[in-house]
Write a protein that holds these residues in place. Structure first.
Motif, PDB file in Angstrom:
ATOM      1  N   PRO A 193      68.177   1.183 -54.660  1.00 41.67           N
ATOM      2  CA  PRO A 193      68.782   1.911 -53.143  1.00 41.67           C
ATOM      3  C   PRO A 193      68.221   3.170 -53.242  1.00 41.67           C
ATOM      4  O   PRO A 193      68.151   3.850 -51.926  1.00 41.67           O
ATOM      5  CB  PRO A 193      70.153   1.860 -53.364  1.00 41.67           C
ATOM      6  CG  PRO A 193      70.574   1.436 -54.766  1.00 41.67           C
ATOM      7  CD  PRO A 193      69.437   0.686 -55.496  1.00 41.67           C
ATOM      8  N   ALA A 194      67.827   4.009 -54.254  1.00 40.81           N
ATOM      9  CA  ALA A 194      67.340   5.186 -54.161  1.00 40.81           C
ATOM     10  C   ALA A 194      66.043   5.533 -53.332  1.00 40.81           C
ATOM     11  O   ALA A 194      65.838   6.568 -52.870  1.00 40.81           O
ATOM     12  CB  ALA A 194      67.283   5.802 -55.508  1.00 40.81           C
ATOM     13  N   PHE A 252      61.865   5.279 -46.624  1.00 40.93           N
ATOM     14  CA  PHE A 252      61.381   4.461 -45.319  1.00 40.93           C
ATOM     15  C   PHE A 252      61.931   4.832 -44.145  1.00 40.93           C
ATOM     16  O   PHE A 252      63.129   4.486 -43.627  1.00 40.93           O
ATOM     17  CB  PHE A 252      61.904   3.013 -45.650  1.00 40.93           C
ATOM     18  CG  PHE A 252      61.060   2.502 -46.992  1.00 40.93           C
ATOM     19  CD1 PHE A 252      59.753   1.873 -46.604  1.00 40.93           C
ATOM     20  CD2 PHE A 252      61.410   2.861 -48.248  1.00 40.93           C
ATOM     21  CE1 PHE A 252      58.995   1.591 -47.848  1.00 40.93           C
ATOM     22  CE2 PHE A 252      60.803   2.299 -49.273  1.00 40.93           C
ATOM     23  CZ  PHE A 252      59.544   1.563 -49.330  1.00 40.93           C
ATOM     24  N   ARG A 253      61.291   5.525 -43.516  1.00 44.55           N
ATOM     25  CA  ARG A 253      61.828   6.151 -42.170  1.00 44.55           C
ATOM     26  C   ARG A 253      61.663   5.491 -41.144  1.00 44.55           C
ATOM     27  O   ARG A 253      62.210   5.257 -40.023  1.00 44.55           O
ATOM     28  CB  ARG A 253      61.294   7.696 -42.004  1.00 44.55           C
ATOM     29  CG  ARG A 253      61.579   8.711 -42.842  1.00 44.55           C
ATOM     30  CD  ARG A 253      61.146   9.894 -42.622  1.00 44.55           C
ATOM     31  NE  ARG A 253      61.571  11.022 -43.812  1.00 44.55           N
ATOM     32  CZ  ARG A 253      60.315  11.426 -44.708  1.00 44.55           C
ATOM     33  NH1 ARG A 253      59.133  10.806 -44.448  1.00 44.55           N
ATOM     34  NH2 ARG A 253      60.699  12.125 -45.460  1.00 44.55           N
ATOM     35  N   VAL A 280      55.529   8.771 -53.798  1.00 44.55           N
ATOM     36  CA  VAL A 280      55.849   7.256 -54.526  1.00 44.55           C
ATOM     37  C   VAL A 280      55.208   7.960 -55.754  1.00 44.55           C
ATOM     38  O   VAL A 280      54.312   8.174 -56.105  1.00 44.55           O
ATOM     39  CB  VAL A 280      54.911   6.483 -53.780  1.00 44.55           C
ATOM     40  CG1 VAL A 280      55.054   5.232 -54.569  1.00 44.55           C
ATOM     41  CG2 VAL A 280      55.624   6.126 -52.569  1.00 44.55           C
ATOM     42  N   THR A 281      55.921   7.453 -56.947  1.00 44.39           N
ATOM     43  CA  THR A 281      55.967   7.679 -58.209  1.00 44.39           C
ATOM     44  C   THR A 281      55.555   6.294 -58.961  1.00 44.39           C
ATOM     45  O   THR A 281      55.738   5.340 -58.533  1.00 44.39           O
ATOM     46  CB  THR A 281      56.980   8.171 -59.043  1.00 44.39           C
ATOM     47  OG1 THR A 281      57.992   7.304 -59.079  1.00 44.39           O
ATOM     48  CG2 THR A 281      57.390   9.662 -58.265  1.00 44.39           C
ATOM     49  N   PRO A 282      54.694   6.507 -60.070  1.00 47.71           N
ATOM     50  CA  PRO A 282      54.323   5.309 -60.901  1.00 47.71           C
ATOM     51  C   PRO A 282      55.436   4.207 -61.239  1.00 47.71           C
ATOM     52  O   PRO A 282      55.024   2.935 -60.760  1.00 47.71           O
ATOM     53  CB  PRO A 282      53.716   5.694 -62.010  1.00 47.71           C
ATOM     54  CG  PRO A 282      53.239   7.048 -61.786  1.00 47.71           C
ATOM     55  CD  PRO A 282      54.292   7.470 -60.520  1.00 47.71           C
ATOM     56  N   PRO A 283      56.520   4.476 -61.323  1.00 47.31           N
ATOM     57  CA  PRO A 283      57.801   3.540 -61.525  1.00 47.31           C
ATOM     58  C   PRO A 283      58.030   2.735 -60.333  1.00 47.31           C
ATOM     59  O   PRO A 283      58.528   1.589 -60.431  1.00 47.31           O
ATOM     60  CB  PRO A 283      58.939   4.345 -62.157  1.00 47.31           C
ATOM     61  CG  PRO A 283      58.379   5.569 -63.056  1.00 47.31           C
ATOM     62  CD  PRO A 283      57.070   5.785 -61.938  1.00 47.31           C
ATOM     63  N   MET A 284      58.025   3.385 -59.232  1.00 45.92           N
ATOM     64  CA  MET A 284      57.892   2.611 -57.964  1.00 45.92           C
ATOM     65  C   MET A 284      57.082   1.466 -57.777  1.00 45.92           C
ATOM     66  O   MET A 284      57.534   0.640 -57.209  1.00 45.92           O
ATOM     67  CB  MET A 284      58.083   3.878 -56.801  1.00 45.92           C
ATOM     68  CG  MET A 284      59.222   4.912 -56.815  1.00 45.92           C
ATOM     69  SD  MET A 284      58.843   5.827 -55.445  1.00 45.92           S
ATOM     70  CE  MET A 284      60.267   7.011 -55.707  1.00 45.92           C
ATOM     71  N   TYR A 285      55.931   1.511 -58.275  1.00 47.65           N
ATOM     72  CA  TYR A 285      54.792   0.632 -58.029  1.00 47.65           C
ATOM     73  C   TYR A 285      55.441  -0.678 -59.059  1.00 47.65           C
ATOM     74  O   TYR A 285      55.263  -1.806 -58.538  1.00 47.65           O
ATOM     75  CB  TYR A 285      53.688   1.075 -58.550  1.00 47.65           C
ATOM     76  CG  TYR A 285      52.892   1.812 -57.576  1.00 47.65           C
ATOM     77  CD1 TYR A 285      51.941   1.363 -56.402  1.00 47.65           C
ATOM     78  CD2 TYR A 285      53.001   3.437 -57.719  1.00 47.65           C
ATOM     79  CE1 TYR A 285      51.385   2.235 -55.624  1.00 47.65           C
ATOM     80  CE2 TYR A 285      52.327   4.105 -56.687  1.00 47.65           C
ATOM     81  CZ  TYR A 285      51.741   3.607 -55.574  1.00 47.65           C
ATOM     82  OH  TYR A 285      50.881   4.530 -55.015  1.00 47.65           O
ATOM     83  N   ASP A 286      55.862  -0.451 -60.111  1.00 50.95           N
ATOM     84  CA  ASP A 286      56.488  -1.338 -61.109  1.00 50.95           C
ATOM     85  C   ASP A 286      57.682  -1.978 -60.230  1.00 50.95           C
ATOM     86  O   ASP A 286      57.784  -3.408 -60.190  1.00 50.95           O
ATOM     87  CB  ASP A 286      56.851  -0.948 -62.161  1.00 50.95           C
ATOM     88  CG  ASP A 286      55.796  -0.559 -63.373  1.00 50.95           C
ATOM     89  OD1 ASP A 286      54.746  -0.813 -63.030  1.00 50.95           O
ATOM     90  OD2 ASP A 286      56.149   0.444 -63.927  1.00 50.95           O
TER      91      ASP A 286
END
Length: 136
Positions: free
Chosen positions: A33-34, A39-40, A83-89
């Protein structure tokens, strides 16, 4: 990468009205949820754009120059959004979860493996486009 398996499995789960990518965003926001405030835009529009991007990548899977250029550019834009690397995962995890859910009993471990490989490659090319290197 098994382009035929990727195409076949995408065809099996590509629902009308961008249903796959709509469901992907539902799962992403449930599990992470964070990320939702990032996403605007209307999620329906975002789902349409994501579907178009997935199809374009699969269509150009044999064109390394296209993939490097376009995904690098997309990565630069994502870097500007934080966007950070963990977000891609997280994205890969949630996309495969949506595909497996929609595919049901017809979804196979081989399909999950093929999509894991493809989404990992896409992430790597996008992260390579970050202007100051990959954020930690």
């Amino acid at each position: 990468m098994d382009k035929h398996l990727l195409e076949r499995s995408l065809t099996a789960v590509d629902l009308p009205d961008d249903g796959l990518t709509v469901r992907f965003y539902e799962i992403l926001f449930e599990r992470y949820p964070a990320v939702q405030p990032m996403f605007r835009r209307d999620t329906k529009l975002q789902a349409e754009m994501l579907r178009t991007a997935i199809v374009s990548v699969i269509d150009n899977l044999d064109d390394g120059e296209w993939l490097t250029s376009n995904l690098g550019s997309l990565g630069r834009r994502h870097s500007e959004m934080g966007v950070t690397p963990p977000m891609y995962d997280a994205v890969g995890e949630c996309m495969i979860a949506a595909m497996a859910e929609i595919g049901g009993d017809d979804w196979t471990p081989e399909m999950s493996a093929a999509w894991t490989e493809a989404l990992t490659a896409v992430s790597s090319l996008m992260l390579a486009g970050y202007p100051d290197g990959v954020p930690r």
